[in-house]
Design an enzyme around this catalytic site. Structure first.
Site, PDB file in Angstrom:
ATOM      1  N   LYS A 107       0.633  -0.617  -0.004  1.00  0.00           N
ATOM      2  CA  LYS A 107       0.035  -0.157  -0.412  1.00  0.00           C
ATOM      3  C   LYS A 107       0.771   0.974  -0.485  1.00  0.00           C
ATOM      4  O   LYS A 107       2.105   0.840   0.416  1.00  0.00           O
ATOM      5  CB  LYS A 107      -1.167  -0.119   1.394  1.00  0.00           C
ATOM      6  CG  LYS A 107      -2.202  -0.685   1.149  1.00  0.00           C
ATOM      7  CD  LYS A 107      -3.081  -0.304   2.702  1.00  0.00           C
ATOM      8  CE  LYS A 107      -4.106   0.648   2.885  1.00  0.00           C
ATOM      9  NZ  LYS A 107      -5.096   1.014   1.868  1.00  0.00           N
ATOM     10  N   CYS A 127      -2.738   9.324  -7.517  1.00  0.00           N
ATOM     11  CA  CYS A 127      -4.243   9.040  -6.480  1.00  0.00           C
ATOM     12  C   CYS A 127      -4.919   9.659  -6.605  1.00  0.00           C
ATOM     13  O   CYS A 127      -4.904  11.135  -5.997  1.00  0.00           O
ATOM     14  CB  CYS A 127      -3.383   8.850  -5.031  1.00  0.00           C
ATOM     15  SG  CYS A 127      -5.781   8.516  -3.538  1.00  0.00           S
TER      16      CYS A 127
END
Lengths: 301, 292
Positions: A43, A127
């Site tokens: 992650k 993102c």
């Protein structure tokens, strides 16, 4: 047959677990390795720990998967420990995903994460779910190049840059990160999207907006990878909506050297990696291919 | 080669479905049961994610199912469960699921025991009712419930499923305000002892348990000691509920997909079992737990 070498790292198969999916606990990396992944992306890691957005952070409808996790992670210190621990558990190459709020933060993260000796560093400049807090570096060629340069300057580990499809033209951005020294490109991150519950008239995600992934974005991913392949010489980790062996073959033909797989684990559980690998092998056998390299970029010949 | 898409294993709802609150029962200042409109197909052990618009989304087990409505029961622990107390009939909540695995009820079982600690009874509620319905005509089937709480206000399932009030249920409280002044684990030890024959064999087929993790750890130790099968229902913070976010990992497993129900064999490989303390309890602590 489906093994390959990239940056002198051996990948037993092309399927890399994409960032944001299950790459949280070192011990779970063992389960992932057994499930047949060729590589594991963590992650995304920030300097300080982040809680991320409040639930709901994920859901799925008939056509697409949505998430706005908000880059929750344990921060660089704990993540370094986690990667070191994971490297004891698994032989599978590990890709450390990093993201910073400023160019300098990317540099610091690159330097720090190098200590954990991941096989590849992936800079997440794309993102779509933290726009309020973070600049979307992936939206401009200059900003993307600046991040690439500082990440490269602070490490001797191969660096890939993860790009966003939420731009008018991805080609100049791909070119800019290549010129700034990137070893490779991961494309694509999720597409920006939103769903509203009609009974309550409320956005479902706490963050209102989220990233769309899964089967529905596959054509978008193929097109972006195809265009990037035409634009740069560095290898591409083709990511976005791959759920079957046939999808994998198609993405390789578009120009990918490795394949990011994430949401497919939602549709079919983590055993999907073994299944897709078998399907790739079957397709190759049936079509007279013995080396996966012969498929990479085949659509451009 | 299969070029079709991979089918999901269970028919389930993965985008929140908003539905009307049809009843809110405040049992006391700590426990609330919310009834939602609609039908649900869920097996004992599984859970749903409940979305409270503008508040959050949390995992709950379904406690009762009736025609066109179902309920879940919560203990006041933080902002989400506090908000449940403010709900009114007609308000909208969303739910998705069901998720997770189920308790395993072998057809050959003749003697089962349920051990509940506090709000942990919520996870055993459907199981109790299912077993009761399935075995209603089986004379030689035995089900015992050992149900403990901090004090009498914590034994709210006496109101939610009144049929538990029978000779096969033992209640206990930490302060002795109802039932024996014992922990439910002490009741279990007594019970396992009583059910042991001269050869040391036990005629209990399985113990199902849910409660604080430290309690379940002790239940598991007792079951191993007395050579009785055991299944526990674990709780972890959940993001997605369907095996993607990784938030609920326990060692090399995920509570949402591999669990929430784990048996003795599986627990042997999960060294983190028993070390979990609910975060909201840590943060909120005292004020709520004291009242229980």
């Amino acid at each position: 047959m489906i093994d390959s070498n990239l940056f002198n790292i051996k990948f037993k198969n092309p399927l890399v677990l994409a960032s944001g999916i299950l790459g949280v606990s070192a011990e779970y990396f063992k389960t992932l390795e057994k499930s047949g992944v060729g590589g594991i992306t963590t992650k995304s890691i920030s300097l300080k720990p982040r809680k991320g957005h409040k639930n709901p952070i994920m859901f799925c409808d008939d056509h697409g998967f949505m998430n706005a996790v908000g880059l929750s992670n344990a921060g660089i210190d704990k993540s370094i420990e986690m990667i070191k621990k994971a490297k004891q558990f698994v032989k599978t190459p590990i890709i450390a995903s990093i993201f910073g709020g400023t160019v300098d933060e990317f540099g610091e993260l690159s330097k720090l994460v190098t200590e954990a000796k991941p096989d590849i560093i992936e800079a997440n400049i794309s993102c779509p779910n933290v726009k309020k807090e973070f600049k979307l570096f992936g939206a401009s060629a200059e900003a993307a190049a600046a991040v690439t340069k500082i990440v490269k300057d602070n490490t001797n580990i191969p660096v890939v840059i993860k790009l966003t499809p939420n731009v008018t033209d991805i080609k100049p951005i791909a070119k800019a990160v290549e010129e700034a020294g990137a070893d490779g490109i991961t494309a694509i991150n999720t597409l920006s999207g939103m769903r509203i519950d009609v009974n309550t008239k409320m956005p479902i995600l706490t963050n209102k907006f989220g990233g769309v992934s899964g089967k529905g974005i596959f054509p978008v991913a193929v097109k972006n990878v195809y265009e990037i392949y035409k634009t740069v010489k560095i290898p591409i980790i083709g990511t976005g909506g791959i759920t079957t062996g046939k999808d994998a073959i198609e993405m390789l033909m578009a120009g990918a050297s490795l394949l990011g797989v994430g949401t497919a684990a939602y549709y079919g559980g983590i055993k999907v990696f073994t299944k897709v690998n078998l399907e790739i092998e079957d397709w190759m056998k049936n079509n007279g291919y013995s080396n996966i390299k012969d498929l990479m970029g085949a659509a451009h010949e | 080669m299969n070029d079709g898409h991979i089918k999901k294993k269970l028919p389930r709802q993965d985008i929140p479905l908003t539905t009307k609150v049809v009843e809110v029962i405040k049992h006391n200042e700590c426990f609330v049961t919310v009834w939602l409109e609609g039908d649900i197909k869920i097996k004992p052990g599984q859970f749903i994610m409940v979305w409270f618009p503008n508040v959050e989304e949390k995992p709950f087990t379904v406690t009762c199912i009736k025609e066109n409505k179902f309920s879940f029961t919560a203990l006041k622990r933080g902002p989400f469960t506090e908000a449940l107390f403010e709900l009114k009939v007609g308000d909208l909540l969303g739910w998705r699921g069901p998720y997770g695995n189920t308790f395993n009820l072998d057809k050959n079982f003749k003697n089962v025991c349920l051990v509940a600690g506090g709000i942990g009874m919520a996870a055993l509620s459907l199981l109790y009712q299912n077993i009761k319905n399935r075995t209603i005509n089986q004379v030689n089937f035995k089900m015992n419930l050992l149900y403990g709480a901090k004090n009498c206000n914590g034994l709210i399932f006496k109101d939610i499923i009144p049929e538990i009030c029978n000779n096969n249920t033992c209640f206990c409280t930490d302060d002795g305000s109802e039932g024996d002044k014992l922990f439910s684990t002490e009741l279990l030890e007594k019970y396992l002892n009583e059910n042991q024959n001269e050869e040391g064999d036990n005629n209990i087929d399985v113990v199902y348990t849910c409660g604080p993790e430290i309690m379940m750890k002790k239940v598991v130790e007792l079951c191993e000691q007395y050579n009785v099968g055991c299944e526990v229902s674990l709780e972890r913070y959940m993001g997605c509920g369907f095996g993607i976010c990784g938030g609920c990992s326990i060692n090399h497993k995920l509570v949402c997909m591999d669990g929430p129900v784990f048996n003795l064999e599986e627990l042997k490989n999960l060294p983190d079992f028993g070390n979990h303390i609910c975060k909201c309890k840590e943060e909120k602590n005292e004020s709520f737990t004291k009242k229980l």
